[in-house]
Design an enzyme around this catalytic site. Structure first.
Site, mmCIF file in Angstrom:
data_model
loop_
_atom_site.group_PDB
_atom_site.id
_atom_site.type_symbol
_atom_site.label_atom_id
_atom_site.label_comp_id
_atom_site.label_asym_id
_atom_site.label_seq_id
_atom_site.Cartn_x
_atom_site.Cartn_y
_atom_site.Cartn_z
ATOM 1 N N TYR A 1 0.785 -1.202 0.044
ATOM 2 C CA TYR A 1 -0.091 0.088 0.180
ATOM 3 C C TYR A 1 0.811 1.157 -0.027
ATOM 4 O O TYR A 1 1.996 1.455 0.465
ATOM 5 C CB TYR A 1 -0.881 -0.100 1.347
ATOM 6 N N TRP B 1 1.272 5.634 -1.908
ATOM 7 C CA TRP B 1 1.138 6.506 -2.983
ATOM 8 C C TRP B 1 2.159 6.526 -4.079
ATOM 9 O O TRP B 1 1.897 7.087 -5.100
ATOM 10 C CB TRP B 1 0.963 7.882 -2.168
#
Ligand SMILES: Nc1nc2c(c(=O)[nH]1)N[C@H]1C(S)=C(S)[C@@H](COP(=O)(O)OP(=O)(O)OC[C@H]3O[C@@H](n4cnc5c(=O)[nH]c(N)nc54)[C@H](O)[C@@H]3O)O[C@H]1N2
Ligand SMILES: Nc1nc2c(c(=O)[nH]1)N[C@H]1C(S)=C(S)[C@@H](COP(=O)(O)OP(=O)(O)OC[C@H]3O[C@@H](n4cnc5c(=O)[nH]c(N)nc54)[C@H](O)[C@@H]3O)O[C@H]1N2
Ligand SMILES: [Mo]
Length: 775
Positions: free
Chosen positions: A117, A119
């Site tokens: 996980y 960005w």
């Protein structure tokens, strides 16, 4: 003599910009000139690129390498506290490839955790997490993560209630409609413009501030419900209501109760467009538990006067009212209820589907909410398919690591955690993003191997066994796009890869080569061929919608292609004709009572919106010992942990630590002055921070934004709960799912105590000093 400066157009999560390049260095950036309100954080990009804290060469943790070479104990409990040994790329890639082979052979692909996980960076081709997923899928799959930390609870509950999770992800009434039609805007969680600096994938223009000004100038009244006054920008001229954190559901229920009590609810709307109104209304009246959920009931919970609540309900009923809720409200214990209760409140008002009325989510949570989505698929790297079915809810990471084989509930299913042997992370920072980091560290000791790709020595890189140096976005070509932005942007390479860094995509291609699947991974395309392919795929999709985009070469030469925005009213068609445009719920209507959710039999998510006390809040018994509610919101001067080493984040630090805001009353009670180093603590951990006193913070609340790089005090080496010295609030947050339904992150549910500290443990070094053994 240096060569003259060269300008290279590029993009980032913070926005589009030009890099100013001199002699192979990026010496500055200039935001895209038409952008009316660029993010100051872009100016940190050159610092990040050239930072001394870059990972420069492949590195392997000492004991892990010795175990591999001589069969010693790999000492997985020493992760994060041990020196590294630098190795050649060839050796590093051989080690990773052999380890993947071994784990696949001995334990199966489900034993590889590739959720990863995070960005990453904005470019759609080099997006690290996507590249990792594509690679792992090619070699037989991996245990993935589903949902996200941002709005995990909303993504689970909304399909049951309104038939779609997209309404939490930016599909919402556009700014222009609010400007024209909304008379009263009630913002649960405020509309913090700091958060609108960003969009995953990039954004061309920062328009939120402008829109808020226009909306207010058009005569819209704004009420901001938040523990922080400055969650509403000055432009909003908002009235501030500051309930106790975590009590918004009680407030929404009482507003709805008042509407019923005073005959102000829209009986026709709830009959025609909803199911379950009677059942829900009888809960509000107290038929189940003898407790009417009226304004006085909510006053005792929220701390707001009952008269204020009744008055707000009347004002809402009298005008075109938009009820909006930020993502933060559902990152809390029972976070599903805030979204469901807001929908129920909007349904009672009867304005759902009318322009400027009803409900909307995530305004002020991200830069492009309120901008319309473009009518074709944004460029996106294909990941293939993952044959392994063991994906976990994103925020259940530590549970999975600590409890292999144990079962858990998730949205009506009973599932089992896989037994993870190898963790592979590229493009995320769990030592930033996960809750209760001391618990994560215990779980993190269990896998046999941890591989991380990183441009910088983050805490996650420091807690790995094999660290591979990744390039940053300015060292490569890419394509920038977010599905709600107004342009697709060419991201041109500004400088050659620094040190020995390599692109994630190349690292995976080399590994794929060693594992005999290079062709399947690369499909024979180079970087520029992939970028052109992604663009052309979107162009073809746009053409089917009657939108003509220029061919790739023209797009690349021009630097961008603009997309015309259109306006949007959420649920307009459903309102006009619910028979022809039913919702994708079992009834086709808004479910204020869901037989499906009720059928799950969860005691932490009933069949209708309901108030359940959070485990930690200012009304809890535990508030005796930990009397302050900790708000760990998003940082104004950074994206999560990214660029914490750069000037914008550095200049925000207080006494070298992350700023912690608190009300002067709470500070005075504890003898704390502005600028003091303070210690925040609870039963899960403790950290230092720099105090900032502000009456913008509700009494009883402290705010410590996320993202300060984790650094444990070395004097606590080996301790179970070492003091964190920089101000990473995730040593304090609680690692429990929002409910058995959503299993989202409940980071906002945390109580702490704060005290002044006399002597501190010395300066923070994690953003400036590489670990032992690294160059
Ligand atoms: N307490 C608390 N915790 C929270 C939240 C909260 O509100 N409160 N919010 C949560 C939310 S909503 C989110 S989205 C998460 C965010 O958590 P993350 O997305 O994990 O945070 P980032 O700091 O963006 O991490 C991205 C990492 O990728 C690295 N990176 C960037 N570009 C590249 C690249 O090209 N290649 C490689 N290999 N790496 C790259 C960066 O250096 C950085 O370390 O945090 C969550 N955590
Ligand atoms: N500058 C910057 N912008 C960002 C990010 C970043 O890291 N930096 N991260 C991006 C990401 S990944 C995400 S998911 C979004 C997150 O978007 P949000 O979740 O909306 O953002 P937060 O800043 O966590 O919270 C917004 C405000 O909600 C308020 N709040 C917290 N708890 C409560 C409560 O119980 N009740 C009420 N009424 N209010 C409460 C807090 O005061 C907080 O300032 O932001 C995005 N934007
Ligand atoms: Mo997020």
């Amino acid at each position: 003599m240096g060569s003259p400066a060269n300008r290279v157009s590029h993009s980032s999560h913070w926005g589009r910009f030009e890099a100013i390049v001199e002699d192979g260095s990026v010496v500055g950036v200039e935001p895209y000139s038409p952008d009316p309100d660029p993010s100051p954080v872009v100016h940190g990009i050159p610092d990040g690129l050239h930072a001394s804290i870059r990972v420069k060469r492949p590195a392997v943790r000492e004991s892990w390498l010795r175990a591999r070479r001589a069969g010693d104990d790999p000492g997985t409990e020493r992760r994060g506290r041990e020196a590294f040994v630098e190795v050649s790329w060839d050796e590093a890639l051989d080690l990773v490839a052999e380890e993947l082979e071994r784990v696949r052979r001995d334990h199966g692909n489900a034993a590889i955790f590739g959720g990863s996980y995070g960005w990453s960076s904005a470019g759609r081709f080099h997006h690290a997490r996507t590249q990792l997923h594509r690679f792992l899928n090619v070699i037989g799959g991996h245990t993935d993560q589903v949902g996200n930390y941002s709005f995990g609870a909303a993504a689970a509950i909304l399909p049951h209630v309104v038939g779609s999770a997209a309404m939490a992800a930016g599909r919402t009434t556009s700014w222009d409609v609010i400007e024209r039609e909304t008379e009263l805007w009630v913002l649960f969680g405020g509309l913090p413009l700091k958060n609108t600096q960003l969009e995953s994938g990039g954004m061309t223009q920062h328009t939120a501030r402008d829109w808020v000004s226009r909306i207010v100038r058009s005569g819209t009244d704004v009420v901001s419900v938040s523990p922080l006054r400055d969650d509403a920008p000055p432009e909003a001229r908002a009235e501030w209501l500051a309930p106790r954190p975590g009590t918004d559901t009680a407030l929404m229920l009482a507003l709805t109760h008042t509407l019923i009590d005073e005959g102000l609810f829209d009986g026709v709307f709830v009959e025609r467009y909803c199911v379950g109104w009677d059942r829900f209304a009888s809960y509000l009246r107290g038929a189940d538990d003898g407790i009417p959920k009226d304004a006085d009931w909510a006053a005792a919970i929220t701390g707001l006067p009952g008269g204020t609540i009744r008055d707000l309900a009347r004002r809402m009923a009298a005008r075109r009212t938009l009820v909006s809720v930020s993502w933060s409200l559902q990152r809390a214990d029972h976070g599903e209820q805030t979204y469901w209760a807001a929908i129920a409140l909007a349904a009672a008002l009867g304005q759902v589907g009318l322009p400027g009325g009803g409900f909307g989510f995530a305004y002020g949570s991200t830069g492009t909410t309120g901008q319309p989505r473009y009518p074709f698929a944004a460029p996106r790297m294909p990941v293939g398919t993952n044959p392994v079915q063991t994906a976990i809810p994103a925020a259940r990471l530590t549970d999975m690591l600590l409890h292999p084989g144990s079962s858990y509930d998730f949205n009506g299913q009973r599932r089992e955690y896989p037994d993870i042997r190898l963790v592979y992370w590229a493009g995320g920072n769990p030592f930033h993003h996960h809750q209760d980091l001391n618990r994560l560290i215990r779980g993190w000791r269990r896998p046999e191997t941890v591989v991380v790709h990183e441009p910088w020595w983050t805490a996650t890189a420091r807690h790995a066994d094999i660290v591979l140096p990744a390039t940053t976005t300015l060292e490569r070509n890419d394509i920038g796009a977010a599905s709600q932005d107004t342009a697709i942007v060419a991201m041109r390479q500004a400088v050659a890869p620094l040190h020995e860094s390599r692109h994630d995509s190349d690292i995976f291609a080399f590994l794929a080569d060693r594992l005999g699947v290079r062709e399947a991974f690369t499909e024979g395309r180079t970087e520029m061929e992939w970028i052109a392919h992604l663009y052309e795929t979107s162009r073809a999709d746009a053409a089917t919608q009657g939108i003509a985009l220029p061919a790739f070469d023209e797009f690349w030469a021009r630097g961008s292609v603009e997309i015309e925005p259109t306006s949007f009213v959420l649920l307009e068609e459903f309102r006009r004709d619910p028979e022809r445009h039913p919702l994708r719920t079992p009834s086709g209507r808004i479910e204020l009572f869901s037989a499906v959710v009720d059928g799950f039999g969860y005691d932490d998510c009933l069949g209708h919106p309901s108030w359940m006390e959070p485990e930690e809040w200012l009304g809890a018994a535990q508030a005796d010992r930990h009397p302050l509610h900790l708000i760990t919101n998003q940082p104004a001067h950074r994206l999560h942990s990214q660029l914490d080493m750069a000037a914008p984040a550095r200049s925000a630090k207080v006494s070298g630590r992350e700023p912690c805001r608190m009300n002067p009353e709470d500070a005075a009670l504890r003898g704390i002055s502005d600028g003091d180093v303070v210690k925040l603590s609870n039963d899960r951990g403790s950290c230092l921070a720099g105090a900032v006193l502000s009456t913008d913070v509700r009494p009883g609340v402290v705010q410590l934004s996320t993202g300060a790089w984790y650094e444990a005090s070395t004097s606590d080496d080996g301790a179970d709960r070492p003091l964190e010295v920089h101000g990473n609030p995730n040593v304090l947050t609680r690692d429990r799912g929002t409910s058995r339904l959503g299993q989202g992150s409940s980071a906002q549910t945390a109580l702490v105590e704060v005290e002044g500290v006399d002597s501190t443990t010395g300066p923070v070094t994690v953003t400036s000093r590489v670990p032992r053994g690294a160059s």
